[in-house]
Design a protein around this motif. Structure first.
Motif, mmCIF file in Angstrom:
data_model
loop_
_atom_site.group_PDB
_atom_site.id
_atom_site.type_symbol
_atom_site.label_atom_id
_atom_site.label_comp_id
_atom_site.label_asym_id
_atom_site.label_seq_id
_atom_site.Cartn_x
_atom_site.Cartn_y
_atom_site.Cartn_z
ATOM 1 N N HIS A 120 12.585 -25.177 -2.985
ATOM 2 C CA HIS A 120 13.261 -25.496 -1.725
ATOM 3 C C HIS A 120 12.556 -26.642 -1.009
ATOM 4 C CE1 HIS A 120 10.493 -23.632 1.287
ATOM 5 N NE2 HIS A 120 10.123 -22.907 0.244
ATOM 6 N N ARG A 121 11.225 -26.675 -1.092
ATOM 7 C CA ARG A 121 10.489 -27.765 -0.449
ATOM 8 C C ARG A 121 10.653 -29.069 -1.226
ATOM 9 N NH1 ARG A 121 4.547 -26.359 -0.059
ATOM 10 N NH2 ARG A 121 5.450 -24.660 1.179
ATOM 11 N N ALA A 152 13.982 -30.506 -0.195
ATOM 12 C CA ALA A 152 13.958 -30.957 1.196
ATOM 13 C C ALA A 152 13.195 -32.268 1.346
ATOM 14 C CB ALA A 152 13.338 -29.877 2.085
ATOM 15 N N ARG A 154 21.733 -23.302 1.605
ATOM 16 C CA ARG A 154 20.638 -23.015 2.529
ATOM 17 C C ARG A 154 19.555 -24.081 2.408
ATOM 18 N NH1 ARG A 154 21.744 -20.917 6.711
ATOM 19 N NH2 ARG A 154 19.514 -21.116 7.079
ATOM 20 N N ASN A 155 19.333 -24.538 1.196
ATOM 21 C CA ASN A 155 18.330 -25.585 0.980
ATOM 22 C C ASN A 155 18.770 -26.913 1.587
ATOM 23 O OD1 ASN A 155 16.261 -26.208 -1.972
ATOM 24 N ND2 ASN A 155 16.014 -26.864 0.129
ATOM 25 N N GLU A 194 18.019 -26.865 5.092
ATOM 26 C CA GLU A 194 16.588 -27.139 5.292
ATOM 27 C C GLU A 194 16.298 -28.635 5.246
ATOM 28 O OE1 GLU A 194 12.240 -26.196 3.211
ATOM 29 O OE2 GLU A 194 14.001 -25.025 2.638
ATOM 30 N N LYS A 210 22.169 -34.216 2.043
ATOM 31 C CA LYS A 210 21.104 -34.739 1.183
ATOM 32 C C LYS A 210 21.100 -36.257 1.217
ATOM 33 C CE LYS A 210 17.718 -34.345 -1.699
ATOM 34 N NZ LYS A 210 17.204 -35.646 -1.248
#
Length: 271
Positions: A21-22, A25, A126-127, A130, A153
C-alpha cells in the motif's frame, strides 16, 4: 534482444522492503516491478485485456511501469472498472439519438460484465484513496476539501515526457494527460501537471465523496505499520487495515505480549 533493463525509483533511491500500500501511494517503481514479475507479466497483460484494453501488448517487464502507448480514453476504460467495484461497462461517446422534440430514436444498450472480484478491487480502491491522502496525489487538497474522499493515481514517464493522472469520486471519473506532440519532455510530473488539471475540473464539477463500501469478504485488522504483524487498537501506532478474509497476518507484534492498559493478559484473552 539481449539488452538490460534497469528500472529505478523516481527519487533514484532504494527503499528496501515496503508494504504494497505504501509502495503504490509513493509510486515506488522497484516494488511495482518485483510484484509484477512475481505475478507474471503475461498474467498482467491478460488482466489488462479483461479490464477493457483492446490493443496488443508486448509482455515485457517495462509494461509493469506503464511503458505502453494508451490513450486517455483507454486508461479511463480500465479505471472505470476500479470505480465500479469490478464491473466493466464499455465507454461510449454517444448515449442516444433523439429527434427535434427530444424523443429518443435510438439508444445504445448498457453492457455490464463483472471482470474482477469486488474484494481485490476494494483493496486497490482503498489504496488509491491513500494516494490522495498521503501519497503523490496529496496536492489535490489545493482544489478539493480534505473531507472529500476521492481515489486516484499519478503517472510520470522518463525525462518528464508525459504527465498523467487518473481518478474518480463518487459520481465522476476523469483522466488527464499533459505532453507534447513532438514527444519532447514536457517538464511536468503527474503531480505538477495532470493532477492540476484534474483538480480544477473536479472542483468545478462539485463531485460527491467516494464512500467506498467494503464487500462481505473484507475484514479490518489492527496491524503494526512497521512490520505488518497483528496488533491491537491499544498498541502504539497501530492502524486498521483491510484484508480479504483468510489473508490476515498470522505473526503477532510484540505489543500483543504486553499488558493492556487497565487489564491483565487473562482479561485480554477472555475479552
Amino acid at each position: 534482444r539481449g539488452r538490460v533493463w534497469s528500472p529505478k525509483n523516481y527519487d533514484k533511491k532504494a527503499h528496501g522492503l515496503v508494504p504494497l500500500h505504501r509502495a503504490l501511494a509513493k509510486s515506488y517503481n522497484l516494488a511495482t516491478v518485483h510484484l509484477g514479475l512475481a505475478l507474471g507479466v503475461r498474467n498482467v497483460v491478460s488482466l489488462l485485456h479483461s479490464l477493457g484494453v483492446q490493443r496488443e501488448l508486448s509482455p515485457l517487464p517495462s509494461l509493469l511501469l506503464g511503458a505502453v502507448s494508451l490513450s486517455p480514453l483507454e486508461v479511463a476504460q480500465f479505471y472505470q472498472v476500479f470505480a465500479a467495484a469490478g464491473f466493466r461497462s464499455p465507454l461510449r461517446a454517444i448515449r442516444e439519438i433523439v429527434d427535434a422534440q427530444g424523443q429518443p430514436l435510438q439508444r445504445y444498450p448498457l453492457e455490464v460484465a463483472q471482470v474482477a472480484e469486488p474484494g481485490p478491487v476494494y483493496l486497490l480502491d482503498r489504496n488509491l484513496v491513500e494516494v490522495m491522502h498521503a501519497g503523490t496525489g496529496r496536492g489535490i487538497r489545493r482544489y478539493l476539501p480534505e473531507s472529500l474522499e476521492v481515489a486516484g493515481k499519478t503517472g510520470t514517464t522518463d525525462e518528464l515526457r508525459d504527465s498523467w493522472f487518473a481518478g474518480f469520486s463518487g459520481d465522476w471519473l476523469a483522466v488527464a494527460w499533459v505532453g507534447r506532440d513532438d514527444n519532447k519532455p514536457a517538464g511536468l510530473t503527474g503531480s505538477s501537471g495532470a493532477l492540476v488539471l484534474w483538480g480544477r475540473v473536479m472542483k468545478a464539477l462539485k463531485p460527491q465523496p467516494l464512500g467506498l463500501l467494503s464487500p462481505e469478504d473484507i475484514v479490518y485488522i489492527w496491524v503494526d505499520p512497521q512490520t505488518g504483524y497483528l496488533s491491537a487498537d491499544y498498541c502504539e501506532g497501530a492502524i486498521a487495515m483491510p484484508f480479504i478474509r483468510g489473508s490476515e497476518p498470522q505473526l503477532r507484534s510484540d505489543c500483543l505480549g504486553e499488558e493492556r492498559p487497565g487489564g491483565s493478559f487473562f482479561e485480554r484473552l477472555f475479552d
